[in-house]
Structures are given as structure tokens and as C-alpha cells.
Design a protein around this motif. Structure first.
Motif, PDB file in Angstrom:
ATOM      1  N   LEU A 157       0.809  -1.225   0.000  1.00  0.00           N
ATOM      2  CA  LEU A 157       0.000   0.000   0.000  1.00  0.00           C
ATOM      3  C   LEU A 157       0.839   1.271   0.000  1.00  0.00           C
ATOM      4  O   LEU A 157       0.395   2.300  -0.524  1.00  0.00           O
ATOM      5  CB  LEU A 157      -0.932   0.001   1.218  1.00  0.00           C
ATOM      6  N   ALA A 158       2.035   1.201   0.602  1.00  0.00           N
ATOM      7  CA  ALA A 158       2.851   2.408   0.688  1.00  0.00           C
ATOM      8  C   ALA A 158       3.885   2.497  -0.430  1.00  0.00           C
ATOM      9  O   ALA A 158       3.972   3.512  -1.135  1.00  0.00           O
ATOM     10  CB  ALA A 158       3.548   2.467   2.051  1.00  0.00           C
ATOM     11  N   VAL A 159       4.663   1.435  -0.610  1.00  0.00           N
ATOM     12  CA  VAL A 159       5.766   1.495  -1.575  1.00  0.00           C
ATOM     13  C   VAL A 159       5.266   1.304  -3.006  1.00  0.00           C
ATOM     14  O   VAL A 159       5.555   2.107  -3.906  1.00  0.00           O
ATOM     15  CB  VAL A 159       6.840   0.444  -1.214  1.00  0.00           C
ATOM     16  N   GLN A 160       4.506   0.226  -3.239  1.00  0.00           N
ATOM     17  CA  GLN A 160       4.107  -0.089  -4.608  1.00  0.00           C
ATOM     18  C   GLN A 160       2.964   0.799  -5.104  1.00  0.00           C
ATOM     19  O   GLN A 160       3.003   1.292  -6.226  1.00  0.00           O
ATOM     20  CB  GLN A 160       3.721  -1.557  -4.708  1.00  0.00           C
ATOM     21  N   LEU A 161       1.920   0.969  -4.282  1.00  0.00           N
ATOM     22  CA  LEU A 161       0.758   1.750  -4.727  1.00  0.00           C
ATOM     23  C   LEU A 161       0.851   3.223  -4.350  1.00  0.00           C
ATOM     24  O   LEU A 161       0.197   4.059  -4.972  1.00  0.00           O
ATOM     25  CB  LEU A 161      -0.522   1.144  -4.139  1.00  0.00           C
ATOM     26  N   VAL A 176      -2.731   4.893   9.762  1.00  0.00           N
ATOM     27  CA  VAL A 176      -3.604   3.850   9.215  1.00  0.00           C
ATOM     28  C   VAL A 176      -2.915   2.491   9.179  1.00  0.00           C
ATOM     29  O   VAL A 176      -3.422   1.499   9.718  1.00  0.00           O
ATOM     30  CB  VAL A 176      -4.099   4.252   7.818  1.00  0.00           C
ATOM     31  N   LEU A 177      -1.762   2.402   8.534  1.00  0.00           N
ATOM     32  CA  LEU A 177      -1.105   1.112   8.338  1.00  0.00           C
ATOM     33  C   LEU A 177      -0.704   0.443   9.650  1.00  0.00           C
ATOM     34  O   LEU A 177      -0.986  -0.744   9.855  1.00  0.00           O
ATOM     35  CB  LEU A 177       0.104   1.276   7.426  1.00  0.00           C
ATOM     36  N   PRO A 178      -0.041   1.159  10.575  1.00  0.00           N
ATOM     37  CA  PRO A 178       0.285   0.479  11.842  1.00  0.00           C
ATOM     38  C   PRO A 178      -0.945   0.079  12.637  1.00  0.00           C
ATOM     39  O   PRO A 178      -0.938  -0.956  13.316  1.00  0.00           O
ATOM     40  CB  PRO A 178       1.137   1.513  12.597  1.00  0.00           C
ATOM     41  N   ALA A 179      -2.023   0.872  12.573  1.00  0.00           N
ATOM     42  CA  ALA A 179      -3.240   0.526  13.306  1.00  0.00           C
ATOM     43  C   ALA A 179      -3.863  -0.749  12.745  1.00  0.00           C
ATOM     44  O   ALA A 179      -4.329  -1.609  13.506  1.00  0.00           O
ATOM     45  CB  ALA A 179      -4.240   1.679  13.252  1.00  0.00           C
ATOM     46  N   VAL A 180      -3.869  -0.891  11.439  1.00  0.00           N
ATOM     47  CA  VAL A 180      -4.414  -2.106  10.831  1.00  0.00           C
ATOM     48  C   VAL A 180      -3.534  -3.304  11.159  1.00  0.00           C
ATOM     49  O   VAL A 180      -4.030  -4.390  11.494  1.00  0.00           O
ATOM     50  CB  VAL A 180      -4.556  -1.923   9.311  1.00  0.00           C
ATOM     51  N   ALA A 181      -2.210  -3.124  11.075  1.00  0.00           N
ATOM     52  CA  ALA A 181      -1.295  -4.230  11.349  1.00  0.00           C
ATOM     53  C   ALA A 181      -1.429  -4.742  12.774  1.00  0.00           C
ATOM     54  O   ALA A 181      -1.334  -5.949  13.031  1.00  0.00           O
ATOM     55  CB  ALA A 181       0.149  -3.791  11.088  1.00  0.00           C
ATOM     56  N   MET A 182      -1.663  -3.860  13.737  1.00  0.00           N
ATOM     57  CA  MET A 182      -1.814  -4.273  15.128  1.00  0.00           C
ATOM     58  C   MET A 182      -3.238  -4.701  15.451  1.00  0.00           C
ATOM     59  O   MET A 182      -3.462  -5.579  16.286  1.00  0.00           O
ATOM     60  CB  MET A 182      -1.396  -3.129  16.056  1.00  0.00           C
ATOM     61  N   GLY A 183      -4.211  -4.054  14.805  1.00  0.00           N
ATOM     62  CA  GLY A 183      -5.601  -4.317  15.160  1.00  0.00           C
ATOM     63  C   GLY A 183      -6.149  -5.615  14.617  1.00  0.00           C
ATOM     64  O   GLY A 183      -7.018  -6.237  15.252  1.00  0.00           O
TER      65      GLY A 183
END
Length: 570
Positions: A157-161, A176-183
Motif C-alpha cells: 500500500l505504501a511502496v508499490q501503490l 492507518v497502516l500500523p493501526a491495521v497491522a496491530m488491530g
């Protein structure tokens, strides 16, 4: 008041252990300070004595603890041994960052938990109870390593898109990304526990009466959810603390200046004042979250807590499904077959000409960054990862049951406030790094969620009418515990322990990656993930193989639990 005193005692005991680390470890704190601040000075006895006098380390253990406690009472958390700056402002700032990240992660976790339980709520309200499919999905998500999920999200989501930033902290988009990864893993665990409790609520007489009288299904589902929540609120409190202090890998990957990363860096640098401050803040947060969860549970239970009006939350007799047992057998056989195939190969043989090679007949799962066979390392790592995780889970189950039955709430919340990484650093500082130290560190904290679950179920079962009847008939305490209380407590807690086996395996692997567990080049699933993560885009098979093994372990645990439960209730 008694409960508050217990929490204060547990807090002081853990703080005393942390404060005594300079006396317990083999490293001289004066040398740490000398190397960090005064690299140009020789480590002569006079110089070291002067450093000890300046930092208050020249006295005995009581002197050191007394000085630190007096400073905390004044709001002074001391000065960093490395930088010489006050600890308090940085620790409080890191706590604020971690609380913000925890809030966002908790929102993701709750949304996912209710999404996973939505199907059970709909089917239960219509008297069709079956949690197997949701349980399998939740187990697969709960077994996903946080740092693997965080890395995949950052890469895609960050590097490629380019949709979201991959690093940094400060903007809403960076959350957003760290919250999804932990949640996601936390929400999967909560959703699985909720799925395990809802069928018991729907099987109670009130639910049958509500359906017979035409109560709308959504009203029945709402009442069932309220009935199941009291036993799960302690788990929610533990998740809050875990998301705050246990986000070390995610904070490191996304360069987030949170409390977990700060504590880890301080522990690795032997900067004990910073570590003490971080642990103290985590313990205070754990006490606050535990008290809030307990208050919420009391509000939901109401007068039923004290007047024996609460019926027992007994799991229903779900129909045994042969497909579940067959799936468990097939999945288990596949895992065993892969393990045996890997055991026939050399996990340490490296071929520099075959680095990151594609899967082929010679290497069915490809090779890693050093040219080692992934199948061989996966098979040999199964013995280290799975067997150790099962053994540690058995120990934590026993400790959790004992602590939950004696209602050791203060000790439970204190243990949960210490992430396994920090516990591993403390244990390694005392006994040195190694597999036994890593296992002891994980066992020292992993029992806390099981104890909280046991305590909540124990309080619920004690308030059941059949226990009051047994007491009125003269049944002794041991008889009531053995025949009336434990049958309602043991099954869900054992299933909870089984569900946590993959998490225990991942915690052990994380400690190994930090150099606190099995030393390289020994194969280990978590180490395989960490070693091959930089090559995930070029050689995804090197990462997918251990990640899939962890996910299969989680799904297999749920299928086995469901098959055994169904078979026992035919």
C-alpha cells in the motif's frame, strides 16, 4: 480497598525487580554510563566510583530503590544513563504516541471482532448455532505475525501503490497502516473468544423463550451480546495494554516513537532509568485498564453478581460435524508431512549459487537469502517452534487456571503490562540469552490472559443457582469446585489456551530474532520470517512458507478444538 492494595503491592514488586537489575545483571552500570558519556576516559576504579556517586549507584540495594522511589514521588523519573537528559518528558511523550496508536488499533480490533461474530449473532438469533467457519477465519488472522502484516501493508500500500506513507509519525494518514497491522490479530482473537461465548448465551432458556414469543432476532442478538460480554471485558483490558506496550516490532518498522520501542531501545542499551519509567507507565496503564474492565463487567452483570440470580453460561451441545474432524486430520497430516520432508534435508547447507532460488524439484519451497533450503529449515524449525510453544502453552494454562481461581487480579494485570520482549530482556539480563530464558520469559507473562478469562468465568459460575443449591445441601468447597464450577470454566479456558499456541510460538520466535532465544543459524519459523523479510518482493516464498506454517498452526488448533468438543457431545 483490598484490591487497590494488591495492585499497589504488585506494582511495587515489579518496580523493585526492575530497580534491582543493576545488582542482578553481570554488567556494571558505571561502565555503561562511561562508554555512553565519557568514552575518552579510562575505566579506572576512581572514574567508575565517581560515576556511581554522581548517579546514586554507590549505595546498597535499598539506597538505590529508595532514591528512585523518592524521585517518582516528586514526579522525577531520573536521568538517562546514556544521554544524561531527564527521562520523564520523553517517556510521557512516547506514552502519548502509543496511546494514540492503541486507540486506532483498538477501533480496528473491535470492528473486526464484531464483523467475525456477526454471522454467529444472526444464526444464533434464528436458533442455528455454528461457529466453526468464523473460528477458522479468526484463527488464521490471529496467527498472522504483526511485523509480517505490517511489512506487507507497507510494501503493497505504501511502496508499490503509494496510497499511504510507509514511515513517520504525526499525520492521520501515518496512523492507518500500523493501526491495521496491530488491530487485525487482536481483533481476530477477540472475535474468536466472542464466537466461543455467544452460542452458550443463545442456548439459555431466556433466548428460547424470546424466540417462542416472537421477539425480533436483532433484539435477541443484542441481549445475547450483553450476556457474553462480562467474561470478555477482562480480555479487552489486557488487549489495551498489549497494544500499547507490545507494539515493539510495528513501532520499529514504521519509525514510530512509541513506548514499546523506547523501552526496547533502553533495555538493549542498558539505560535502566528509561526502562524503569516505561515499565512504570505500562503498569499504571494496566491497572487503569483492568479497573475499567472490572467496572464494566460489574455494570453489565448488575445484581446477579451477588444474589445468585445469574444462570450459568453453559456451552450448548453443538452438532458434531465430521467435516471439521476430517479437515483437522488433513491439515495435521499435511503439517506432519512437510515437517518430515524437511527433517530429511540439511537445514544448514548453504549454496551461494542458489540464493533466493525459485521452488523446484531440488528445493520444493525454494531457498533463502543464503541459499539454504526453505523446506529443510521449515521442517527442522517445527520441532523448535511448535513443541516449545506447546510446552510453554501447557505451563501458562496451568498458571492461568491457578491464578484465576485464586483471583490474583493485581498480579494478572501487572504481568500483562509487561510485553514478552521486555520480559525476555529482563530474564536475559539475569540468566543470559538462550532458549530456556526465552521460554521462561514468555511463560512469565503469557498466563495473564488465561488467568483473566478464568477469573471472569469463575465469578460467573459461582453466581449460578446450581452452585447455591449445592451449597444449601451442604456440599463442601472442594466438591462445589470440582463438580459444579470447574466444568463450566475449564473447556473455554482450554480452548483459549489452544488458540494462543501460535501467538506463543511467535513470541518465542521474536525473542530469538532479538538474540535472546535459540542462537543462529538454528532454524526457527520467526527467525526465518525476520531473515527473509528484506527479500519479500524478490523471493516471497521464503516469507510465505513460515507465515503459512504459523497460520496453519492456528487453524489446526481451532479445528481440533471444535472436533473434540463436537465429538464429546454427541
Amino acid at each position: 480497598m483490598k484490591h487497590l492494595a494488591g495492585r499497589l503491592g504488585a506494582l511495587l514488586a515489579v518496580a523493585a525487580v526492575i530497580g534491582l537489575l543493576p545488582r542482578l545483571t553481570r554488567t556494571d552500570p558505571a561502565l555503561t554510563i562511561l562508554h555512553a558519556r565519557y568514552a575518552d576516559r579510562p575505566p579506572t576504579p576512581a572514574v567508575l566510583d565517581a560515576i556511581r556517586a554522581d548517579t546514586g549507584l554507590d549505595g546498597g540495594p535499598l539506597h538505590v530503590l529508595g532514591g528512585w522511589a523518592a524521585g517518582v514521588a516528586r514526579g522525577d523519573l531520573g536521568e538517562s544513563w546514556v544521554s544524561g537528559q531527564p527521562v520523564g518528558p520523553d517517556a510521557v511523550s512516547a506514552l502519548g504516541v502509543s496511546l494514540t496508536l492503541m486507540g486506532a488499533s483498538l477501533a480496528v480490533a473491535l470492528l473486526l471482532a464484531f464483523a467475525l461474530a456477526a454471522g454467529t449473532l444472526r444464526r444464533g438469533a434464528r436458533r442455528r448455532l455454528d461457529t466453526t467457519r468464523a473460528g477458522v477465519g479468526a484463527a488464521g488472522l490471529a496467527a498472522l505475525p504483526e511485523f509480517l502484516l505490517a511489512s506487507v501493508l507497507a510494501t503493497v500500500l505504501a511502496v508499490q501503490l503509494g496510497w499511504l506513507p510507509a514511515l513517520g509519525w504525526g499525520g492521520a494518514d501515518q496512523l492507518v497502516l500500523p493501526a491495521v497491522a496491530m488491530g487485525v490479530p487482536a481483533g481476530a482473537l477477540l472475535g474468536r473468544l466472542l464466537d466461543d461465548a455467544l452460542p452458550a448465551a443463545f442456548a439459555e432458556p431466556w433466548a428460547r423463550a424470546a424466540a417462542a414469543n416472537g421477539l425480533p432476532p436483532h433484539r435477541t442478538a443484542a441481549h445475547a451480546l450483553r450476556r457474553a460480554l462480562p467474561a470478555l471485558l477482562p480480555q479487552l483490558g489486557l488487549v489495551v495494554v498489549g497494544l500499547t506496550g507490545g507494539a515493539v516490532a510495528v513501532e520499529t518498522l514504521y519509525a514510530i516513537p512509541g513506548l514499546g520501542g523506547t523501552a526496547l531501545a533502553a533495555a538493549l542499551a542498558q539505560d535502566l532509568p528509561v526502562l524503569q519509567a516505561c515499565v512504570l507507565l505500562l503498569l499504571l496503564l494496566g491497572a487503569a485498564a483492568g479497573s475499567a474492565a472490572r467496572l464494566g463487567s460489574r455494570m453489565l452483570l448488575g445484581p446477579a453478581r451477588t444474589d445468585d440470580a445469574l444462570p450459568p453460561l453453559v456451552p450448548p451441545s453443538l452438532p458434531a460435524r465430521r467435516a471439521v474432524a476430517a479437515a483437522a486430520v488433513v491439515l495435521g497430516a499435511l503439517l506432519v508431512a512437510v515437517t518430515l520432508a524437511g527433517l530429511l534435508r540439511d537445514p544448514l547447507a548453504a549454496d551461494a549459487t542458489a540464493r533466493l532460488a525459485l521452488p523446484s524439484a531440488a528445493h520444493p519451497l525454494g531457498t533463502d537469502s543464503l541459499g539454504r533450503d526453505v523446506l529443510a529449515r521449515l521442517g527442522h524449525g517445527a520441532a523448535t517452534t511448535v513443541l516449545t510453544a506447546v510446552a510453554v502453552s501447557a505451563v501458562t494454562l496451568l498458571l492461568g487456571l491457578l491464578a484465576g481461581l485464586v483471583r490474583a487480579g493485581a498480579l494478572t494485570e501487572t504481568a500483562n503490562a509487561l510485553p514478552a520482549v521486555l520480559a525476555g530482556l529482563v530474564v536475559a539480563g539475569v540468566v543470559g540469552p538462550g532458549p530456556w530464558g526465552a521460554a521462561a520469559a514468555v511463560a512469565a507473562v503469557a498466563w495473564a490472559p488465561l488467568a483473566a478469562h478464568t477469573s471472569a468465568l469463575y465469578a460467573q459460575e459461582r453466581a449460578a443457582p446450581h452452585v447455591a443449591v449445592a451449597r444449601a445441601l451442604g456440599a463442601g468447597r472442594a466438591h462445589r469446585l470440582r463438580r459444579h464450577i470447574l466444568p463450566g470454566v475449564l473447556p473455554p479456558v482450554v480452548r483459549h489456551a489452544v488458540l494462543r499456541v501460535p501467538a506463543v510460538a511467535l513470541a518465542l520466535a521474536s525473542l530469538g530474532f532479538l538474540g535472546l532465544g535459540t542462537a543462529p543459524p538454528a532454524p526457527e519459523w520467526g527467525r526465518m520470517l525476520a531473515e527473509n523479510m528484506p527479500y519479500a518482493e524478490r523471493a516471497p516464498w521464503a516469507v510465505l512458507a513460515p507465515a503459512a506454517a504459523l497460520a496453519v498452526l492456528g487453524v489446526l488448533a481451532v479445528l481440533t478444538s471444535a472436533a473434540v468438543r463436537g465429538r464429546g457431545r454427541r
